[in-house]
Design a protein around this motif. Structure first.
Motif, PDB file in Angstrom:
ATOM      1  N   ALA A   1    -107.007  13.442  33.145  1.00  0.00           N
ATOM      2  CA  ALA A   1    -107.918  13.125  32.048  1.00  0.00           C
ATOM      3  C   ALA A   1    -107.520  11.827  31.354  1.00  0.00           C
ATOM      4  O   ALA A   1    -108.327  11.226  30.648  1.00  0.00           O
ATOM      5  CB  ALA A   1    -107.951  14.279  31.044  1.00  0.00           C
ATOM      6  N   ALA A   2    -106.280  11.370  31.516  1.00  0.00           N
ATOM      7  CA  ALA A   2    -105.821  10.119  30.918  1.00  0.00           C
ATOM      8  C   ALA A   2    -106.033   8.934  31.853  1.00  0.00           C
ATOM      9  O   ALA A   2    -105.713   7.797  31.502  1.00  0.00           O
ATOM     10  CB  ALA A   2    -104.339  10.223  30.550  1.00  0.00           C
ATOM     11  N   GLY A   3    -106.581   9.168  33.020  1.00  0.00           N
ATOM     12  CA  GLY A   3    -106.715   8.117  34.028  1.00  0.00           C
ATOM     13  C   GLY A   3    -107.491   6.904  33.537  1.00  0.00           C
ATOM     14  O   GLY A   3    -107.077   5.768  33.750  1.00  0.00           O
ATOM     15  N   GLY A   4    -108.595   7.110  32.842  1.00  0.00           N
ATOM     16  CA  GLY A   4    -109.400   5.989  32.361  1.00  0.00           C
ATOM     17  C   GLY A   4    -108.658   5.168  31.322  1.00  0.00           C
ATOM     18  O   GLY A   4    -108.659   3.936  31.366  1.00  0.00           O
ATOM     19  N   ALA A   5    -107.984   5.836  30.391  1.00  0.00           N
ATOM     20  CA  ALA A   5    -107.236   5.121  29.354  1.00  0.00           C
ATOM     21  C   ALA A   5    -106.074   4.345  29.958  1.00  0.00           C
ATOM     22  O   ALA A   5    -105.805   3.202  29.575  1.00  0.00           O
ATOM     23  CB  ALA A   5    -106.729   6.107  28.299  1.00  0.00           C
ATOM     24  N   LEU A   6    -105.379   4.918  30.913  1.00  0.00           N
ATOM     25  CA  LEU A   6    -104.254   4.226  31.558  1.00  0.00           C
ATOM     26  C   LEU A   6    -104.741   3.057  32.408  1.00  0.00           C
ATOM     27  O   LEU A   6    -104.114   1.999  32.435  1.00  0.00           O
ATOM     28  CB  LEU A   6    -103.441   5.206  32.405  1.00  0.00           C
ATOM     29  CG  LEU A   6    -102.642   6.223  31.605  1.00  0.00           C
ATOM     30  CD1 LEU A   6    -102.094   7.307  32.521  1.00  0.00           C
ATOM     31  CD2 LEU A   6    -101.521   5.548  30.839  1.00  0.00           C
TER      32      LEU A   6
END
Ligand SMILES: [Zn+2]
Length: 93
Positions: free
Chosen positions: A13-18
């Motif tokens: 779920a953090a893939g886009g932010a990272l």
């Protein structure tokens, strides 16, 4: 801390932010040395580029603050020598 609860998401779920963070030039990012707490930008680190990878050292105490090793199709980034990064994001992002 329990890892078997309903209060967390899969880290995918953090893939886009990272992906957003790792797409900017981090040489202007501020950071602090984990050893001596000196604050500096990544561009001010002392770079040693003749090792199998890139090694950045603190400009105040000389301790290693990052290591970056590249191989075909892979990269290893070790930031254990720093505290957190203060990354300037482009406007509107
Ligand atoms: Zn230092």
């Amino acid at each position: 801390m329990s890892t078997n609860d309903d209060h967390h998401l899969d880290a995918n779920a953090a893939g886009g932010a990272l992906r957003e963070i790792f797409s900017v030039d981090v040489t202007a990012a501020g950071t602090s040395c984990a050893t001596c707490a000196h604050s500096f930008t990544f561009a001010e680190a002392l770079l040693h580029a003749w090792a199998p990878g890139l090694v950045g050292r603190c400009p105040a105490c000389g301790e290693v603050v990052f290591r970056l090793v590249r191989a075909p199709g892979r990269a290893w980034l070790d930031l254990r020598g720093t505290t957190c990064l203060d990354i300037r994001m482009p406007e509107g992002r």
